[in-house]
Design a protein around this motif. Structure first.
Motif, short mmCIF file in Angstrom:
data_model
loop_
_atom_site.label_atom_id
_atom_site.label_comp_id
_atom_site.label_asym_id
_atom_site.label_seq_id
_atom_site.Cartn_x
_atom_site.Cartn_y
_atom_site.Cartn_z
N VAL A 117 0.84 -1.20 0.00
CA VAL A 117 0.00 0.00 0.00
C VAL A 117 0.87 1.25 0.00
CG1 VAL A 117 -1.70 1.28 1.34
CG2 VAL A 117 -1.92 -1.19 1.11
N ALA A 118 1.95 1.23 0.77
CA ALA A 118 2.84 2.38 0.84
C ALA A 118 3.50 2.63 -0.52
CB ALA A 118 3.90 2.15 1.91
N LYS A 119 3.90 1.56 -1.23
CA LYS A 119 4.51 1.73 -2.55
C LYS A 119 3.52 2.35 -3.53
CE LYS A 119 7.85 -2.04 -2.30
NZ LYS A 119 8.22 -3.37 -2.83
N ASP A 120 2.27 1.90 -3.48
CA ASP A 120 1.25 2.45 -4.36
C ASP A 120 1.03 3.93 -4.08
OD1 ASP A 120 0.95 -0.01 -5.52
OD2 ASP A 120 -0.87 -0.54 -4.42
N LYS A 121 0.98 4.28 -2.80
CA LYS A 121 0.79 5.69 -2.44
C LYS A 121 1.96 6.54 -2.90
CE LYS A 121 -2.33 5.14 1.46
NZ LYS A 121 -2.53 5.35 2.89
N LEU A 122 3.18 6.03 -2.76
CA LEU A 122 4.36 6.77 -3.22
C LEU A 122 4.33 6.97 -4.72
CD1 LEU A 122 7.22 5.23 -1.06
CD2 LEU A 122 6.31 7.53 -0.94
N GLN A 123 3.92 5.95 -5.45
CA GLN A 123 3.86 6.05 -6.90
C GLN A 123 2.80 7.07 -7.33
OE1 GLN A 123 3.03 2.36 -8.89
NE2 GLN A 123 3.88 3.07 -10.82
N ILE A 124 1.66 7.06 -6.69
CA ILE A 124 0.60 8.03 -7.01
C ILE A 124 1.07 9.43 -6.70
CG2 ILE A 124 -1.70 8.82 -6.31
CD1 ILE A 124 -2.46 5.84 -6.03
N SER A 125 1.74 9.59 -5.56
CA SER A 125 2.26 10.91 -5.19
C SER A 125 3.28 11.40 -6.22
CB SER A 125 2.91 10.83 -3.81
OG SER A 125 3.58 12.00 -3.51
N SER A 126 4.15 10.52 -6.67
CA SER A 126 5.15 10.88 -7.68
C SER A 126 4.48 11.29 -8.99
CB SER A 126 6.10 9.70 -7.90
OG SER A 126 6.97 9.96 -8.96
N LEU A 127 3.45 10.55 -9.39
CA LEU A 127 2.75 10.89 -10.63
C LEU A 127 2.06 12.24 -10.54
CD1 LEU A 127 1.21 7.41 -11.53
CD2 LEU A 127 3.05 8.59 -12.72
N LYS A 128 1.49 12.55 -9.37
CA LYS A 128 0.86 13.86 -9.19
C LYS A 128 1.88 14.98 -9.28
CE LYS A 128 -3.13 12.45 -6.45
NZ LYS A 128 -3.79 12.50 -5.13
N GLN A 129 3.06 14.77 -8.67
CA GLN A 129 4.11 15.78 -8.74
C GLN A 129 4.58 15.97 -10.18
OE1 GLN A 129 7.05 14.37 -6.00
NE2 GLN A 129 5.99 15.18 -4.20
N ASN A 130 4.73 14.87 -10.92
CA ASN A 130 5.16 14.97 -12.32
C ASN A 130 4.13 15.72 -13.16
OD1 ASN A 130 7.48 13.58 -11.79
ND2 ASN A 130 6.72 11.62 -12.51
N CYS A 131 2.86 15.44 -12.92
CA CYS A 131 1.80 16.12 -13.66
C CYS A 131 1.84 17.62 -13.39
CB CYS A 131 0.45 15.53 -13.25
SG CYS A 131 -0.94 16.25 -14.13
N SER A 132 2.01 17.98 -12.15
CA SER A 132 2.09 19.40 -11.78
C SER A 132 3.32 20.05 -12.42
CB SER A 132 2.15 19.52 -10.26
OG SER A 132 2.38 20.85 -9.89
N LEU A 133 4.45 19.37 -12.37
CA LEU A 133 5.68 19.90 -12.95
C LEU A 133 5.54 20.13 -14.45
CD1 LEU A 133 8.75 20.55 -12.69
CD2 LEU A 133 9.14 18.13 -13.16
N PHE A 134 5.03 19.13 -15.17
CA PHE A 134 4.90 19.26 -16.62
C PHE A 134 3.88 20.34 -17.01
CE2 PHE A 134 6.96 15.03 -16.91
CZ PHE A 134 7.97 15.41 -17.78
N SER A 135 2.82 20.48 -16.23
CA SER A 135 1.85 21.53 -16.56
C SER A 135 2.47 22.91 -16.36
CB SER A 135 0.58 21.37 -15.73
OG SER A 135 0.85 21.56 -14.36
N GLN A 136 3.28 23.07 -15.32
CA GLN A 136 3.96 24.36 -15.10
C GLN A 136 4.98 24.63 -16.20
OE1 GLN A 136 5.60 24.05 -11.19
NE2 GLN A 136 3.61 24.23 -10.17
N LEU A 137 5.74 23.60 -16.58
CA LEU A 137 6.74 23.79 -17.64
C LEU A 137 6.07 24.07 -18.98
CD1 LEU A 137 9.29 20.99 -16.71
CD2 LEU A 137 9.62 23.45 -16.50
#
Length: 166
Positions: free
Chosen positions: A125-145
């Motif tokens: 469960v912790a790995k899944d949460k970390l992966q989802i968190s990473s994907l959200k950060q990537n989405c935010s980063l790419f939208s800003q860029l």
């Protein structure tokens, strides 16, 4: 007699000095013992059972955490139900292989069980949460860029060409 009185007075002065310095000197009966902490743990467990109800009286097949009433994974519940049987089988196999039949030397290691337990359940469960968190950060980063490339007339193909993770 005067020497003993003098030693007693010196020891009393030392105790007063240690107390003023903040050192805590207590008699062994004044300190909480392991038995007292065990009694407190038993009382806390009893209070939890009284508040939440006795889980041993429930007729359901689920395995629940006492304080939160969260239901454990069915694989974990199955492991808990069969762990005694698994252990007995392994013990009998050990006796047959090493002592009765003598097909395996005593120095052979015993294989580790990979049973489904609570700790292994949480790590997935912790790995899944970390992966989802990473994907959200990537989405935010790419939208800003992307927005910054449009505002500053940047090269969008150059932005997408690079990777942001290993």
């Amino acid at each position: 007699m005067p020497r003993v009185v003098n030693e007693f007075e010196i020891s009393q002065e030392r105790i007063k000095q240690e107390q003023t310095e903040g050192l805590d000197i207590k008699h062994h009966e004044q300190v909480e013992s392991k038995q007292n902490s065990f009694v407190k743990q038993v009382q806390a467990m009893t209070n939890t059972l009284e508040e939440m109800g006795n889980p041993f009286l429930d007729e359901c097949e689920n395995l629940e955490v006492l304080c939160t009433r969260d239901i454990a994974d069915p694989k974990v519940a199955n492991t808990i139900r069969n762990i005694k049987h698994i252990g007995k089988n392994q013990y009998q196999e050990y006796l047959r292989g090493r002592l009765d039949n003598r097909t395996k030397p005593l120095s052979d290691p015993i294989k580790q069980n990979k049973l489904h337990l609570f700790s292994r359940q949480d790590s997935k469960v912790a790995k899944d949460k970390l992966q989802i968190s990473s994907l959200k950060q990537n989405c935010s980063l790419f939208s800003q860029l992307y927005c910054s490339c449009q505002v500053r007339d940047g090269n969008l193909y150059e932005l997408i060409r690079h990777e942001n993770q290993a």
